[in-house]
Write a protein that holds these residues in place. Structure first.
Motif, PDB file in Angstrom:
ATOM      1  N   LYS A 194       0.837  -1.205   0.000  1.00 18.86           N
ATOM      2  CA  LYS A 194       0.000   0.000   0.000  1.00 18.86           C
ATOM      3  C   LYS A 194       0.873   1.258   0.000  1.00 18.86           C
ATOM      4  O   LYS A 194       0.604   2.214  -0.722  1.00 18.86           O
ATOM      5  CB  LYS A 194      -0.932  -0.003   1.213  1.00 18.86           C
ATOM      6  N   TRP A 195       1.926   1.256   0.797  1.00 23.57           N
ATOM      7  CA  TRP A 195       2.849   2.390   0.877  1.00 23.57           C
ATOM      8  C   TRP A 195       3.473   2.646  -0.495  1.00 23.57           C
ATOM      9  O   TRP A 195       3.510   3.777  -0.976  1.00 23.57           O
ATOM     10  CB  TRP A 195       3.924   2.112   1.925  1.00 23.57           C
TER      11      TRP A 195
ATOM     12  N   GLU B   7       1.024   4.090  -3.067  1.00 22.29           N
ATOM     13  CA  GLU B   7       0.792   5.521  -2.853  1.00 22.29           C
ATOM     14  C   GLU B   7       1.982   6.351  -3.340  1.00 22.29           C
ATOM     15  O   GLU B   7       1.797   7.413  -3.932  1.00 22.29           O
ATOM     16  CB  GLU B   7       0.530   5.800  -1.375  1.00 22.29           C
TER      17      GLU B   7
ATOM     18  N   GLU C 130      -2.903  -0.647  -5.670  1.00 23.59           N
ATOM     19  CA  GLU C 130      -2.318  -1.659  -4.788  1.00 23.59           C
ATOM     20  C   GLU C 130      -2.358  -3.054  -5.416  1.00 23.59           C
ATOM     21  O   GLU C 130      -1.456  -3.862  -5.214  1.00 23.59           O
ATOM     22  CB  GLU C 130      -3.044  -1.658  -3.442  1.00 23.59           C
TER      23      GLU C 130
END
Length: 69
Positions: free
Chosen positions: A18-19, A22, A28
């Motif tokens: 997810k990091w 972003e 994702e």
């Protein structure tokens, strides 16, 4: 066939899919497919990943010549 080491690199840097999604502006699910080697990122995306993880782009790929590693 495992081509990229994105999943390993994320684990080594203690980052999550997810990091990364972003940070590089990707979904994702795309990151997940890259991590399982179901799909491969473009060279441009590999460069973005290397940049945000502060790694050499070569660290994101498995070597093709095993005797050099």
């Amino acid at each position: 066939m495992e081509i990229n080491r994105i999943k390993v690199a994320l684990a080594e840097t203690r980052k999550k899919n997810k990091w990364l999604a972003e940070k590089i502006g990707k979904d994702e699910s795309t990151i997940s497919q890259w991590c399982t080697n179901a799909r491969q990122p473009s060279l441009e995306n590999l460069l973005k990943i290397a940049d945000v993880l502060k790694l050499d782009i070569r660290d994101l790929l498995y070597p093709t010549n095993k005797s050099d590693s």
